[in-house]
Design a protein around this motif. Structure first.
Motif, PDB file in Angstrom:
ATOM      1  N   GLU A   1     -14.656  -3.137  -3.143  1.00 51.76           N
ATOM      2  CA  GLU A   1     -13.473  -3.477  -3.932  1.00 51.76           C
ATOM      3  C   GLU A   1     -12.392  -2.413  -3.778  1.00 51.76           C
ATOM      4  OE1 GLU A   1     -16.541  -3.375  -5.000  1.00 51.76           O
ATOM      5  OE2 GLU A   1     -17.009  -5.516  -5.275  1.00 51.76           O
ATOM      6  N   GLU A   2     -12.788  -1.154  -3.728  1.00 51.86           N
ATOM      7  CA  GLU A   2     -11.803  -0.081  -3.561  1.00 51.86           C
ATOM      8  C   GLU A   2     -11.171  -0.116  -2.175  1.00 51.86           C
ATOM      9  OE1 GLU A   2     -13.597   3.326  -6.582  1.00 51.86           O
ATOM     10  OE2 GLU A   2     -14.358   3.165  -4.528  1.00 51.86           O
ATOM     11  N   GLU A   3     -11.968  -0.399  -1.156  1.00 55.04           N
ATOM     12  CA  GLU A   3     -11.388  -0.515   0.191  1.00 55.04           C
ATOM     13  C   GLU A   3     -10.400  -1.672   0.256  1.00 55.04           C
ATOM     14  OE1 GLU A   3     -14.018  -0.662   3.438  1.00 55.04           O
ATOM     15  OE2 GLU A   3     -15.055   1.218   2.976  1.00 55.04           O
ATOM     16  N   GLN A   4     -10.727  -2.787  -0.410  1.00 61.05           N
ATOM     17  CA  GLN A   4      -9.809  -3.927  -0.405  1.00 61.05           C
ATOM     18  C   GLN A   4      -8.522  -3.596  -1.138  1.00 61.05           C
ATOM     19  OE1 GLN A   4     -10.248  -6.646   1.331  1.00 61.05           O
ATOM     20  NE2 GLN A   4      -8.246  -7.472   0.677  1.00 61.05           N
ATOM     21  N   ALA A   5      -8.607  -2.792  -2.183  1.00 61.72           N
ATOM     22  CA  ALA A   5      -7.395  -2.393  -2.900  1.00 61.72           C
ATOM     23  C   ALA A   5      -6.494  -1.533  -2.010  1.00 61.72           C
ATOM     24  CB  ALA A   5      -7.777  -1.651  -4.184  1.00 61.72           C
ATOM     25  N   ILE A   6      -7.116  -0.660  -1.213  1.00 66.18           N
ATOM     26  CA  ILE A   6      -6.318   0.157  -0.286  1.00 66.18           C
ATOM     27  C   ILE A   6      -5.632  -0.719   0.749  1.00 66.18           C
ATOM     28  CG2 ILE A   6      -6.499   1.891   1.537  1.00 66.18           C
ATOM     29  CD1 ILE A   6      -8.615   3.306  -0.097  1.00 66.18           C
ATOM     30  N   LEU A   7      -6.352  -1.706   1.286  1.00 68.10           N
ATOM     31  CA  LEU A   7      -5.744  -2.598   2.280  1.00 68.10           C
ATOM     32  C   LEU A   7      -4.607  -3.402   1.675  1.00 68.10           C
ATOM     33  CD1 LEU A   7      -8.952  -3.895   4.108  1.00 68.10           C
ATOM     34  CD2 LEU A   7      -7.267  -2.267   4.961  1.00 68.10           C
ATOM     35  N   GLU A   8      -4.796  -3.893   0.447  1.00 68.11           N
ATOM     36  CA  GLU A   8      -3.729  -4.669  -0.184  1.00 68.11           C
ATOM     37  C   GLU A   8      -2.493  -3.809  -0.435  1.00 68.11           C
ATOM     38  OE1 GLU A   8      -5.455  -6.273  -3.674  1.00 68.11           O
ATOM     39  OE2 GLU A   8      -6.694  -7.764  -2.611  1.00 68.11           O
ATOM     40  N   ALA A   9      -2.708  -2.543  -0.800  1.00 67.94           N
ATOM     41  CA  ALA A   9      -1.554  -1.667  -0.998  1.00 67.94           C
ATOM     42  C   ALA A   9      -0.818  -1.422   0.310  1.00 67.94           C
ATOM     43  CB  ALA A   9      -2.009  -0.352  -1.622  1.00 67.94           C
ATOM     44  N   CYS A  10      -1.551  -1.229   1.389  1.00 65.23           N
ATOM     45  CA  CYS A  10      -0.901  -1.008   2.693  1.00 65.23           C
ATOM     46  C   CYS A  10      -0.217  -2.256   3.208  1.00 65.23           C
ATOM     47  CB  CYS A  10      -1.928  -0.522   3.707  1.00 65.23           C
ATOM     48  SG  CYS A  10      -2.630   1.108   3.354  1.00 65.23           S
ATOM     49  N   HIS A  11      -0.658  -3.455   2.743  1.00 59.48           N
ATOM     50  CA  HIS A  11      -0.056  -4.708   3.214  1.00 59.48           C
ATOM     51  C   HIS A  11       1.188  -5.086   2.431  1.00 59.48           C
ATOM     52  CE1 HIS A  11      -4.233  -6.033   4.920  1.00 59.48           C
ATOM     53  NE2 HIS A  11      -3.660  -5.062   5.613  1.00 59.48           N
ATOM     54  N   ARG A  12       1.498  -4.373   1.386  1.00 57.49           N
ATOM     55  CA  ARG A  12       2.686  -4.706   0.609  1.00 57.49           C
ATOM     56  C   ARG A  12       3.940  -4.500   1.455  1.00 57.49           C
ATOM     57  NH1 ARG A  12       1.413  -1.433  -4.896  1.00 57.49           N
ATOM     58  NH2 ARG A  12       3.696  -1.672  -5.139  1.00 57.49           N
ATOM     59  N   PRO A  13       4.925  -5.388   1.335  1.00 59.13           N
ATOM     60  CA  PRO A  13       6.114  -5.296   2.219  1.00 59.13           C
ATOM     61  C   PRO A  13       6.826  -3.957   2.141  1.00 59.13           C
ATOM     62  CG  PRO A  13       6.042  -7.406   1.068  1.00 59.13           C
ATOM     63  CD  PRO A  13       4.968  -6.568   0.454  1.00 59.13           C
ATOM     64  N   GLU A  14       6.927  -3.349   0.941  1.00 58.41           N
ATOM     65  CA  GLU A  14       7.657  -2.089   0.836  1.00 58.41           C
ATOM     66  C   GLU A  14       6.891  -0.924   1.447  1.00 58.41           C
ATOM     67  OE1 GLU A  14       5.591  -2.823  -3.180  1.00 58.41           O
ATOM     68  OE2 GLU A  14       6.576  -3.950  -1.577  1.00 58.41           O
TER      69      GLU A  14
ATOM     70  N   CYS B   1      -0.880   5.422  -9.925  1.00 59.26           N
ATOM     71  CA  CYS B   1      -2.103   4.785  -9.432  1.00 59.26           C
ATOM     72  C   CYS B   1      -2.640   5.614  -8.273  1.00 59.26           C
ATOM     73  CB  CYS B   1      -1.819   3.351  -8.997  1.00 59.26           C
ATOM     74  SG  CYS B   1      -3.244   2.519  -8.240  1.00 59.26           S
ATOM     75  N   TYR B   2      -3.918   5.978  -8.372  1.00 57.11           N
ATOM     76  CA  TYR B   2      -4.575   6.743  -7.307  1.00 57.11           C
ATOM     77  C   TYR B   2      -5.732   5.915  -6.761  1.00 57.11           C
ATOM     78  CZ  TYR B   2      -6.987  10.463  -4.796  1.00 57.11           C
ATOM     79  OH  TYR B   2      -7.587  11.228  -3.814  1.00 57.11           O
ATOM     80  N   LEU B   3      -5.570   5.415  -5.544  1.00 58.65           N
ATOM     81  CA  LEU B   3      -6.605   4.599  -4.914  1.00 58.65           C
ATOM     82  C   LEU B   3      -7.529   5.405  -4.020  1.00 58.65           C
ATOM     83  CD1 LEU B   3      -4.468   1.471  -3.898  1.00 58.65           C
ATOM     84  CD2 LEU B   3      -5.885   1.792  -5.947  1.00 58.65           C
ATOM     85  N   GLY B   4      -7.087   6.519  -3.514  1.00 61.26           N
ATOM     86  CA  GLY B   4      -7.894   7.343  -2.631  1.00 61.26           C
ATOM     87  C   GLY B   4      -7.028   8.401  -1.979  1.00 61.26           C
ATOM     88  N   SER B   5      -7.681   9.315  -1.276  1.00 64.84           N
ATOM     89  CA  SER B   5      -6.958  10.378  -0.595  1.00 64.84           C
ATOM     90  C   SER B   5      -6.306   9.847   0.680  1.00 64.84           C
ATOM     91  CB  SER B   5      -7.911  11.523  -0.246  1.00 64.84           C
ATOM     92  OG  SER B   5      -8.893  11.084   0.679  1.00 64.84           O
ATOM     93  N   VAL B   6      -5.469  10.679   1.259  1.00 67.16           N
ATOM     94  CA  VAL B   6      -4.825  10.289   2.518  1.00 67.16           C
ATOM     95  C   VAL B   6      -5.874  10.065   3.602  1.00 67.16           C
ATOM     96  CG1 VAL B   6      -3.202  11.037   4.302  1.00 67.16           C
ATOM     97  CG2 VAL B   6      -2.712  11.512   1.903  1.00 67.16           C
ATOM     98  N   SER B   7      -6.890  10.916   3.658  1.00 66.62           N
ATOM     99  CA  SER B   7      -7.954  10.743   4.649  1.00 66.62           C
ATOM    100  C   SER B   7      -8.698   9.427   4.422  1.00 66.62           C
ATOM    101  CB  SER B   7      -8.933  11.917   4.575  1.00 66.62           C
ATOM    102  OG  SER B   7      -8.278  13.123   4.859  1.00 66.62           O
TER     103      SER B   7
END
Length: 371
Positions: A67-80, A99-105
């Protein structure tokens, strides 16, 4: 990682060698193995397979859930966020949405795992720089280096162009010429004369130069191909790839009789360079070739290369009789001018069994070359 079949084969070879009297340590060394590695392979009676591929590794407690990986992907897929790198996405999420989903790495790992980490933008993708092509010279007339430099003319702003070719093994100047301008056909004449003078027709040769236009013209490249010469060029923005020619020009322009006020004419410049090249090849003791002259280098023949001899160590070299005679004569001539004992005005020589040394800061050792 060594496969099971290779392990069994290595153990068989070691056992066969031990049966005929070989010791374990030298046998393992021949195979590139340590004794401890072989003991670990055979500690259970047979040859044990590598357990790393089948090892059960516990999942880290801080690993991202699906679920956390999917949240990161959804954030990266946002148009902005689509044109932004992970560093910008993480910072904007914290700043704008708390909102903190994970580190840059973690963002990079998730994107890489799902095949979404690709180069974006108009800039060229980074690439690993290849090792530059290098050439090694083991004898004269294998690799040459050449370059062009300016010589001052009779008035300010007027220059003559000096082209010199040096053999990087013997340091001999094999070709030179002074011109009014710097086109490619002038360099073509210099290399053609040098090849004829050194009798290198149809012999393989490498000619290194910088990236100057005079050394990359089509006329010159055609002549190099005709003469069986391989052109070599310095890397872009690397100033010391043509160090042999640059060092030669430094020596040329710092001799005592160099006309710093300029040459009166082209013929005057040619006469001066002719004298310099003659003295450089026949009289100059070059430090890079163990203080022999460049002209003497090709005549070594079967004699040992002086550059392969060990360098004399200070205080450990026995001077020749001629050097001792000269040193003692100099010492006798200067002995009367030495300060008397007790004066101690500066540093003075001390005589000790024919070797001249200097007290305190300076040590002078007369070696076999000092004749």
């Amino acid at each position: 990682m060594v496969s099971a079949s290779d392990r069994r084969r290595a153990v068989e070879l070691i056992e066969q060698a031990q049966q005929v009297g070989a010791r374990l340590a030298p046998t393992c060394e021949v195979l590139g193995l340590s004794v401890r590695t072989v003991q670990r392979w055979t500690c259970e009676g047979g040859v044990r397979e590598d357990q790393r591929p089948t090892a059960v590794r516990p999942k880290p407690a801080n690993a991202l859930s699906p679920e956390e990986e999917q949240a990161i992907l959804e954030a990266c897929h946002r148009p902005e966020f689509a044109p932004l790198p992970p560093e910008q996405i993480v910072v904007r999420l914290l700043d704008e949405e708390q909102c903190y989903l994970g580190s840059v790495s973690s963002f990079y790992r998730v994107l890489r795992r799902h095949g979404e980490l690709t180069h974006r933008g108009r800039a060229k993708a980074p690439r690993r720089a290849l090792r530059p092509t290098t050439y090694q010279s083991t004898g004269p007339n294998q690799v040459w280096s050449w370059d062009c430099t300016w010589l001052p003319g009779p008035v300010k702003g007027l220059f003559f162009y000096l082209v010199m070719i040096v053999d990087i093994y013997s340091r001999k100047v094999v070709g030179w010429e002074v011109f009014h301008s710097e086109p490619a056909h002038h360099a073509r004449l210099v290399i053609e004369r040098a090849v004829l003078a050194e009798r290198l027709i149809d012999q393989p040769l490498v000619l290194h130069a910088d990236n100057g236009s005079a050394f990359k013209g089509a006329i010159l490249l055609e002549k190099l191909h005709e003469l069986n010469i391989t052109p070599s060029y310095s890397r872009p923005r690397v100033s010391n790839d043509n160090a042999y020619s640059e060092a030669l020009f430094r020596t040329c322009k710092y001799v005592p009789d160099y006309p710093v006020d300029g040459f009166a004419s082209l013929e005057d410049a040619q006469r001066w360079v002719h004298r310099f090249v003659g003295g450089y090849n026949t009289e100059h003791r070059h430090s890079a070739i163990r203080f022999v002259t460049p002209d003497a280098t090709p005549s070594w023949g079967g004699s040992p290369d002086p550059r392969s001899a060990p360098r004399p160590q200070p205080g450990r070299t026995r001077p020749t009789p001629r050097a001792l005679e000269w040193a003692n004569a100099q010492l006798d001539a200067d002995y009367g001018r030495l300060p008397q004992p007790g004066a101690r005005s500066g540093t003075h020589p001390v005589r000790s069994r024919g070797v001249t040394t200097m007290q305190a800061t300076t040590t002078l050792t007369i070696t076999a070359e000092s004749t």
